[in-house]
Scaffold this active site. Structure first.
Site, PDB file in Angstrom:
ATOM      1  N   LYS A 127       3.710   0.829   9.687  1.00 14.51           N
ATOM      2  CA  LYS A 127       3.891   2.085   8.956  1.00 14.51           C
ATOM      3  C   LYS A 127       3.262   3.254   9.692  1.00 14.51           C
ATOM      4  CE  LYS A 127       2.855   0.147   4.982  1.00 14.51           C
ATOM      5  NZ  LYS A 127       2.407   0.008   3.584  1.00 14.51           N
ATOM      6  N   ARG A 181       5.167 -12.716   9.743  1.00 12.93           N
ATOM      7  CA  ARG A 181       5.831 -11.464   9.396  1.00 12.93           C
ATOM      8  C   ARG A 181       7.123 -11.320  10.187  1.00 12.93           C
ATOM      9  NH1 ARG A 181       3.549  -6.216   9.749  1.00 12.93           N
ATOM     10  NH2 ARG A 181       1.865  -6.995   8.501  1.00 12.93           N
ATOM     11  N   GLU A 215       0.874  -1.165   0.000  1.00 11.86           N
ATOM     12  CA  GLU A 215       0.000   0.000   0.000  1.00 11.86           C
ATOM     13  C   GLU A 215       0.922   1.229   0.000  1.00 11.86           C
ATOM     14  OE1 GLU A 215      -2.764   0.366   3.268  1.00 11.86           O
ATOM     15  OE2 GLU A 215      -3.472   2.288   2.487  1.00 11.86           O
TER      16      GLU A 215
HETATM   17  P1  ATP Z   1       1.308  -1.787   7.919  1.00 11.73           P
HETATM   18  O1  ATP Z   1       0.232  -2.585   8.588  1.00 11.73           O
HETATM   19  O2  ATP Z   1       2.403  -1.397   8.798  1.00 11.73           O
HETATM   20  O3  ATP Z   1       0.787  -0.651   7.083  1.00 11.73           O
HETATM   21  P2  ATP Z   1       1.205  -3.608   5.826  1.00 11.73           P
HETATM   22  O4  ATP Z   1       1.474  -5.034   6.057  1.00 11.73           O
HETATM   23  O5  ATP Z   1      -0.214  -3.213   5.724  1.00 11.73           O
HETATM   24  O6  ATP Z   1       1.971  -2.781   6.904  1.00 11.73           O
HETATM   25  P3  ATP Z   1       1.582  -3.364   3.055  1.00 11.73           P
HETATM   26  O7  ATP Z   1       2.136  -2.258   2.262  1.00 11.73           O
HETATM   27  O8  ATP Z   1       0.156  -3.683   2.915  1.00 11.73           O
HETATM   28  O9  ATP Z   1       1.954  -3.086   4.554  1.00 11.73           O
HETATM   29  O10 ATP Z   1       2.460  -4.672   2.825  1.00 11.73           O
HETATM   30  C1  ATP Z   1       2.820  -5.153   1.561  1.00 11.73           C
HETATM   31  C2  ATP Z   1       3.232  -6.592   1.698  1.00 11.73           C
HETATM   32  O11 ATP Z   1       4.334  -6.713   2.590  1.00 11.73           O
HETATM   33  C3  ATP Z   1       2.105  -7.428   2.273  1.00 11.73           C
HETATM   34  O12 ATP Z   1       2.025  -8.630   1.534  1.00 11.73           O
HETATM   35  C4  ATP Z   1       2.512  -7.666   3.687  1.00 11.73           C
HETATM   36  O13 ATP Z   1       2.005  -8.864   4.155  1.00 11.73           O
HETATM   37  C5  ATP Z   1       4.050  -7.669   3.588  1.00 11.73           C
HETATM   38  N1  ATP Z   1       4.645  -7.261   4.864  1.00 11.73           N
HETATM   39  C6  ATP Z   1       4.388  -6.138   5.562  1.00 11.73           C
HETATM   40  N2  ATP Z   1       5.062  -6.123   6.721  1.00 11.73           N
HETATM   41  C7  ATP Z   1       5.764  -7.271   6.773  1.00 11.73           C
HETATM   42  C8  ATP Z   1       6.655  -7.862   7.716  1.00 11.73           C
HETATM   43  N3  ATP Z   1       6.964  -7.245   8.862  1.00 11.73           N
HETATM   44  N4  ATP Z   1       7.200  -9.055   7.424  1.00 11.73           N
HETATM   45  C9  ATP Z   1       6.921  -9.669   6.266  1.00 11.73           C
HETATM   46  N5  ATP Z   1       6.091  -9.180   5.335  1.00 11.73           N
HETATM   47  C10 ATP Z   1       5.507  -8.003   5.570  1.00 11.73           C
HETATM   48 MG    MG Z   2      -1.721  -3.331   4.353  1.00 10.96          MG
END
Ligand code: ATP
Ligand code: MG
Length: 553
Positions: free
Chosen positions: A272, A262, A37
């Site tokens: 984020k 994760r 995102e």
């Molecule tokens: P946040 O909740 O902090 O905004 P997010 O997981 O929603 O993080 P995205 O941009 O949606 O962030 O994530 C893109 C991809 O990266 C998704 O497939 C997510 O599962 C993966 N991802 C995010 N954080 C991690 C992590 N700490 N370890 C492994 N994969 C991750």
């Molecule tokens: Mg997300």
């Protein structure tokens, strides 16, 4: 069947893919995607997901798409998209196709219409409070909305009018008609569309309704023909909904969602929202502050793409949450830089040293190896003269036991140069040492001194040739392995995470050091030229990591 590289460590996702290939599922194809995102910069957790998705595609002769999951315009921006693309390329991966969920808005709308027509979705006008109340809890079933059995024609009409902008934000929702008594709360008639008048960075003001994540994600995967939709464990409970939407719409492609744990890294936060708070409240200088766990921050700190990929491989892929120690990441970068970073001499806290018996105007220039074990890395020219700077810590007026460096009346070798002896200490009025008066033994250049052993070796720079520099010593941003264990994660901030040394001297060969170039400063650590603040007038170095693990245990 394609066999993966012999070196690739096996994991449960590879087993799934290999079984699928054996069964010729998806016509033997592997298509993955990385779906960020664009509401922030990528962090080391994302790197784990990127490495996984891109590497799997590569190993099985498949493809990996980049797809921006851009359905929450109020938090997203083009700048974040650009930063994300830059970071993926920097890590060394190239996407097959680039897409945006917003490219599919029209198609998604049509799919929603189809669900309504099938009687699988309805327009609801409960207030957010009512929705919450009707949803039930983990132990109690929910209650059906009075609008649940609204005639199809009526829902359809309302949905078109939602799109046309006839209603206020939040006045109506499109909901899936699934099961208000499901033990899985995600299946209790989840929202599919909401009314929200926000300008979208790509579609402008064309839409005032936006699809929800659970509706968008599975359909975007299906539209792109993704075979394995890899995501993190918190989506495990969303998988029934993912499958429900695709089954109801009978999409030609039905990707398999696979969840993994994760990355949780000690002494960092990865959300984020929290990273954004660190930036907006000024606890760090920006998303690319070298203390941030973002890829931009790590790049600026001096991490290499190879070290991050190595880290992602070492931590592996599992179904179980676990905290990874900071040492794991630090040893990856240390190993890489120890192998590849040229050596240089830099004095961080200078003490002036005058060699009294060395001719005033004389100079020597040494060729010193860039890497002690790698002659192929060549040499650089290091000038020597009468006045030098050494590290304050390399001299002790009252030395502790076993002190091997310089003491009054004692000898030490200058790295790559002579053995010197400290004859006298000069102090200022306050009693602080401001200069050392020394002598040198001309017979000790590249040779051991006659009849005595000199154990210590210290680094130095020639005062007249050295280049001034600012050196930033970074430490962990948090002083707690798990910052979230504090009442507020900000309470765990390490107040000493940045120390700026403004009066450092680095050897002359660094005069033209390029931004982002990395060095080992002998005996002090690994450093990288700052990409933002360093320029021709002022060299700025960031400490990437210390030479050894010195974090207080
Ligand atoms: P946040 O909740 O902090 O905004 P997010 O997981 O929603 O993080 P995205 O941009 O949606 O962030 O994530 C893109 C991809 O990266 C998704 O497939 C997510 O599962 C993966 N991802 C995010 N954080 C991690 C992590 N700490 N370890 C492994 N994969 C991750
Ligand atoms: Mg997300």
């Amino acid at each position: 069947m394609t066999t993966p590289e012999a070196t690739a460590p096996s994991n449960f996702i590879r087993h799934i893919i290999e079984a699928d290939l054996k069964a010729n599922k998806n016509n033997g194809k592997v298509k993955t995607r990385f779906p960020p995102e664009p509401n922030g910069f990528l962090h080391i957790g994302h790197a784990k997901s990127i490495c996984l998705n891109f590497t799997l595609a590569e190993e099985y002769n498949g493809t990996c798409n980049l797809r921006f999951d851009d359905t929450n315009p109020e938090k997203e921006s083009i700048e974040f998209m650009e930063a994300i693309e830059k970071d993926i390329l920097w890590l060394g991966f190239q996407w097959h196709e680039k897409h945006h969920a917003s490219d599919y808005f029209e198609q998604l709308f049509d799919y929603a219409v189809q669900l309504i027509k099938q009687g699988d979705a309805y327009v609801d006008d409960l207030t957010p409070e009512q929705i919450r109340e009707y949803r039930g809890t983990l132990t109690e079933p929910g209650k059906e909305s009075p609008n649940r059995n609204r005639p199809v024609e009526e829902s359809l009409d309302l949905f078109y009018r939602m799109r046309a902008g006839e209603f206020a934000d939040g006045a109506y929702l499109l909901r899936a008609k699934i099961d208000m008594a499901s033990p899985n709360i995600n299946m209790r008639d989840p929202a599919l569309y909401r009314i929200r008048r926000v300008h979208h960075q790509r579609t402008g003001d064309k839409w005032c309704i936006y699809p929800m994540y659970d509706f968008t994600h599975c359909l975007s995967d299906a539209i792109e023909g993704i075979t394995h939709s890899i995501c993190t464990l918190e989506f495990e409970d969303h998988r029934p909904l993912y499958d429900w939407v695709l089954d109801k719409l009978n999409t030609p492609c039905h990707p398999q969602q696979i969840e993994f744990a994760r990355l949780q890294l000690e002494y960092t936060v990865m959300s984020k929202r929290k990273l954004n708070q660190l930036v907006t409240e000024g606890h760090v200088s920006g998303w690319d502050d070298p203390r941030m766990p973002t890829l931009a921050g790590m790049r600026r700190a001096g991490f290499t793409p190879a070290s991050i990929r190595d880290f992602c491989e070492r931590i592996g892929v599992t179904k179980k949450d676990a905290w990874i120690k900071m040492d794991v990441l630090e040893s990856c970068i240390r190993e890489d830089l120890n192998e590849n970073a040229p050596r240089r001499m830099a004095v961080l806290k200078p003490l002036r040293l005058v060699i009294e018996n060395y001719p005033d105007e004389a100079e020597e220039i040494y060729d010193i190896a860039n890497h002690p074990q790698k002659p192929e890395m060549g040499t650089r020219k290091v000038p020597f003269s009468k006045v030098l700077y050494i590290e304050q810590d390399d001299f002790a007026e009252n030395p502790p036991k076993k002190f091997k460096r310089l003491v009054e009346g004692g000898e030490v070798r200058l790295r790559g140069s002579y053995v010197i002896k400290c004859e006298r200490i000069i102090k200022d009025e306050a009693g602080d040492i401001i200069e050392l008066r020394c002598s040198y033994d001309p017979a000790t250049l590249g040779k051991n001194p006659e009849g005595r052993k000199v154990k210590g070796v210290i680094h130095w720079v020639s005062a007249k040739h050295a280049i001034p520099a600012e050196i930033r010593l970074y430490d962990r941003l948090f002083r707690q392995p798990n910052p979230d264990a504090e009442a507020h994660f900000l309470d765990a901030l390490n107040p000493d995470s940045l120390q700026i040394l403004e009066n450092c001297w680095v050897e002359a060969s660094l005069a033209k050091a390029e931004k982002e170039s990395r060095y080992q400063f002998e005996r002090t650590g690994y450093f990288c030229v700052d990409s933002v603040d360093s320029n021709d007038q002022k060299l700025v170095f960031n400490r990437t990591v210390t030479l050894r693990d010195t974090w207080a245990k």
